[in-house]
Design a protein around this motif. Structure first.
Motif, PDB file in Angstrom:
ATOM      1  N   GLU A 196     -14.740  -2.006   0.918  1.00  0.00           N
ATOM      2  CA  GLU A 196     -14.225  -3.253   0.346  1.00  0.00           C
ATOM      3  C   GLU A 196     -13.322  -3.969   1.348  1.00  0.00           C
ATOM      4  O   GLU A 196     -13.311  -5.205   1.402  1.00  0.00           O
ATOM      5  CB  GLU A 196     -13.475  -2.955  -0.949  1.00  0.00           C
ATOM      6  N   ALA A 197     -12.571  -3.201   2.142  1.00  0.00           N
ATOM      7  CA  ALA A 197     -11.751  -3.802   3.195  1.00  0.00           C
ATOM      8  C   ALA A 197     -12.637  -4.463   4.248  1.00  0.00           C
ATOM      9  O   ALA A 197     -12.318  -5.539   4.756  1.00  0.00           O
ATOM     10  CB  ALA A 197     -10.857  -2.742   3.837  1.00  0.00           C
ATOM     11  N   TYR A 198     -13.755  -3.825   4.587  1.00  0.00           N
ATOM     12  CA  TYR A 198     -14.721  -4.453   5.488  1.00  0.00           C
ATOM     13  C   TYR A 198     -15.165  -5.808   4.943  1.00  0.00           C
ATOM     14  O   TYR A 198     -15.254  -6.798   5.678  1.00  0.00           O
ATOM     15  CB  TYR A 198     -15.969  -3.576   5.630  1.00  0.00           C
ATOM     16  N   ALA A 199     -15.471  -5.845   3.653  1.00  0.00           N
ATOM     17  CA  ALA A 199     -15.954  -7.081   3.046  1.00  0.00           C
ATOM     18  C   ALA A 199     -14.928  -8.204   3.171  1.00  0.00           C
ATOM     19  O   ALA A 199     -15.285  -9.357   3.443  1.00  0.00           O
ATOM     20  CB  ALA A 199     -16.296  -6.840   1.576  1.00  0.00           C
ATOM     21  N   GLY A 237      -4.833   0.831   7.131  1.00  0.00           N
ATOM     22  CA  GLY A 237      -4.437  -0.550   7.375  1.00  0.00           C
ATOM     23  C   GLY A 237      -4.870  -1.520   6.296  1.00  0.00           C
ATOM     24  O   GLY A 237      -5.588  -1.164   5.364  1.00  0.00           O
ATOM     25  N   SER A 238      -4.428  -2.762   6.427  1.00  0.00           N
ATOM     26  CA  SER A 238      -4.741  -3.923   5.590  1.00  0.00           C
ATOM     27  C   SER A 238      -4.020  -3.838   4.246  1.00  0.00           C
ATOM     28  O   SER A 238      -3.564  -2.772   3.832  1.00  0.00           O
ATOM     29  CB  SER A 238      -6.252  -4.071   5.364  1.00  0.00           C
ATOM     30  N   PRO A 239      -3.923  -4.975   3.538  1.00  0.00           N
ATOM     31  CA  PRO A 239      -3.240  -4.974   2.246  1.00  0.00           C
ATOM     32  C   PRO A 239      -3.845  -4.026   1.216  1.00  0.00           C
ATOM     33  O   PRO A 239      -3.139  -3.566   0.317  1.00  0.00           O
ATOM     34  CB  PRO A 239      -3.367  -6.433   1.795  1.00  0.00           C
ATOM     35  N   ASN A 240      -5.146  -3.721   1.325  1.00  0.00           N
ATOM     36  CA  ASN A 240      -5.719  -2.794   0.347  1.00  0.00           C
ATOM     37  C   ASN A 240      -5.501  -1.334   0.753  1.00  0.00           C
ATOM     38  O   ASN A 240      -5.924  -0.421   0.057  1.00  0.00           O
ATOM     39  CB  ASN A 240      -7.200  -3.104   0.101  1.00  0.00           C
ATOM     40  N   ARG A 241      -4.850  -1.116   1.910  1.00  0.00           N
ATOM     41  CA  ARG A 241      -4.409   0.206   2.381  1.00  0.00           C
ATOM     42  C   ARG A 241      -5.563   1.144   2.704  1.00  0.00           C
ATOM     43  O   ARG A 241      -5.395   2.358   2.716  1.00  0.00           O
ATOM     44  CB  ARG A 241      -3.488   0.870   1.335  1.00  0.00           C
ATOM     45  N   ASN A 242      -6.712   0.571   2.997  1.00  0.00           N
ATOM     46  CA  ASN A 242      -7.887   1.400   3.251  1.00  0.00           C
ATOM     47  C   ASN A 242      -8.747   0.906   4.405  1.00  0.00           C
ATOM     48  O   ASN A 242      -9.909   1.296   4.511  1.00  0.00           O
ATOM     49  CB  ASN A 242      -8.742   1.480   1.985  1.00  0.00           C
ATOM     50  N   ALA A 243      -8.214   0.070   5.279  1.00  0.00           N
ATOM     51  CA  ALA A 243      -9.028  -0.468   6.368  1.00  0.00           C
ATOM     52  C   ALA A 243      -9.361   0.605   7.391  1.00  0.00           C
ATOM     53  O   ALA A 243      -8.545   1.459   7.722  1.00  0.00           O
ATOM     54  CB  ALA A 243      -8.306  -1.623   7.051  1.00  0.00           C
ATOM     55  N   HIS A 244     -10.579   0.530   7.880  1.00  0.00           N
ATOM     56  CA  HIS A 244     -11.027   1.437   8.941  1.00  0.00           C
ATOM     57  C   HIS A 244     -10.191   1.231  10.196  1.00  0.00           C
ATOM     58  O   HIS A 244      -9.780   2.194  10.844  1.00  0.00           O
ATOM     59  CB  HIS A 244     -12.501   1.168   9.234  1.00  0.00           C
ATOM     60  N   GLY A 245      -9.947  -0.017  10.550  1.00  0.00           N
ATOM     61  CA  GLY A 245      -9.142  -0.322  11.727  1.00  0.00           C
ATOM     62  C   GLY A 245      -9.330  -1.769  12.138  1.00  0.00           C
ATOM     63  O   GLY A 245     -10.044  -2.537  11.492  1.00  0.00           O
TER      64      GLY A 245
END
Length: 367
Positions: free
Chosen positions: A273-276, A45-53
């Motif tokens: 980085e997606a968490y951040a 997920g997310s625009p960086n394509r690496n979100a945990h959820g």
């Protein structure tokens, strides 16, 4: 009845009949998944394509009497992913967790996985995912043990022996062919004794129960930490053997010097980085807002105490793309926070087994 919209439903028992607890096979599937990640053939997920959820952040206080409040392991999450290669599937794990479930005779986490055709979106499978998720978590720890530990590792220590702690230990024993002794520590001494007997019988190796965390850490060439709730073990640098591998599946209270003086390997730095990005406006540190030890690592990186360039993704190690840091320092820390792409990969394997074995119930969405 439109059979194009049939979904295969698997309950928990059926997923186990289809191999959801097959640790040896799951380690292989996780390696295949990491190879695809190294090539970039995946999406989350997310625009960086690496979100945990997407996580529901519960408040500490609420004026609404029925609203759940923040607590240990209290969360709902939707974890979505696409995995390419032979899998070519989209999926989601829906995650509900509350440590107080144990007081009601329920598992801490109650999990479900949904698989969709990556092109049309048609639901292919819906399955209970507790054993599936526990096995893939353990298998990722097994991948870490296989690729990051010293080749002469003789001892494995397990700190925390809940479901995840046990699957991680099993995976390490499958992945390492040199283990002669296992050391166990858990706050539930009676359960620890029973489990020690089971391990000795199943693996035919020496199993010893330690008095405290320090003894477990000092004894281990490979040390797995998988505690739950508010139990965060304290670990000092001086306890750790040279060339040891520490695998963190859960939170821990560890000295900063351990992190700054170790080789650091993570499951997916882009996910952190997606968490951040998600937590940009939240009060407190990353460690305050994230479960597990990944938030602590992020704080150290953002404070420039650990260079970003020193952090290696496990996918790069599996594919032999980045081993330059692994033997520069005296020990290695492997941090796992879990990824939906792992659930999708293992759920796909279970689904394929179900089709071959004609197990499960057909549900028609457009009857």
């Amino acid at each position: 009845m439109d059979e194009r919209f049939e979904c295969l439903f698997l309950n928990e028992t059926e997923t186990m009949e289809c191999g959801s607890k097959d640790m040896k096979r799951c380690i292989k599937v996780m390696e295949e998944m990491f190879e695809l990640m190294a090539r970039g053939d995946y999406l989350m997920g997310s625009p960086n394509r690496n979100a945990h959820g997407i996580k529901i952040y519960f408040p500490k206080e609420s004026r609404f009497p029925n609203m759940p409040l923040k607590g240990p392991d209290r969360r709902f999450m939707a974890l979505v992913a696409y995995l390419g290669g032979k899998f070519n599937i989209c999926g989601e794990k829906w995650y509900g967790s509350n440590v107080k479930n144990k007081d009601k005779g329920l598992p801490r986490s109650i999990l479900t996985v949904l698989l969709n055709d990556a092109d049309t979106g048609i639901v292919k499978a819906l399955m209970s995912a507790n054993s599936l998720s526990a096995t893939r978590t353990g298998a990722v720890a097994g991948v870490g043990a296989k690729h990051l530990s010293d080749i002469s590792a003789k001892t494995v220590s397990a700190i925390g022996l809940g479901v995840i702690g046990r699957t991680c230990l099993d995976a390490a024993l499958y992945a390492l062919g040199t283990v002669e002794e296992v050391y166990l520590f858990d706050i539930d001494k009676k359960a620890c004794e029973v489990y020690a007997q089971e391990l000795e019988k199943r693996w035919g190796i020496s199993v010893k129960i330690t008095e405290d965390v320090e003894e477990a850490v000092r004894k281990g060439d490979v040390i797995n930490v998988a505690t739950s709730g508010g139990d965060s073990p304290y670990i000092r640098q001086e306890w750790i053997r040279r060339r040891a591998l520490l695998i963190f599946v859960s939170d821990a209270n560890i000295e900063e010097s351990i992190m700054t003086s170790s080789n650091i390997v993570v499951d997916n730095w882009k996910m952190y980085e997606a968490y951040a990005q998600e937590l940009e406006k939240e009060e407190g540190s990353f460690a305050d807002n994230l479960s597990g030890i990944c938030g602590y690592l992020m704080d150290l990186v953002w404070e420039k105490k650990i260079p970003r360039s020193d952090i290696v993704d496990i996918s790069e190690v599996v594919c032999n793309k980045n081993r330059r840091h692994l033997f520069e320092k005296d020990r290695t820390v492997f941090i796992m926070d879990g990824m939906p792409v792992e659930d999708v990969a293992w759920a796909y394997e279970v689904y394929q087994n179900a089709l071959e074995r004609n197990i499960g119930t057909r549900l028609n969405f457009w009857g």
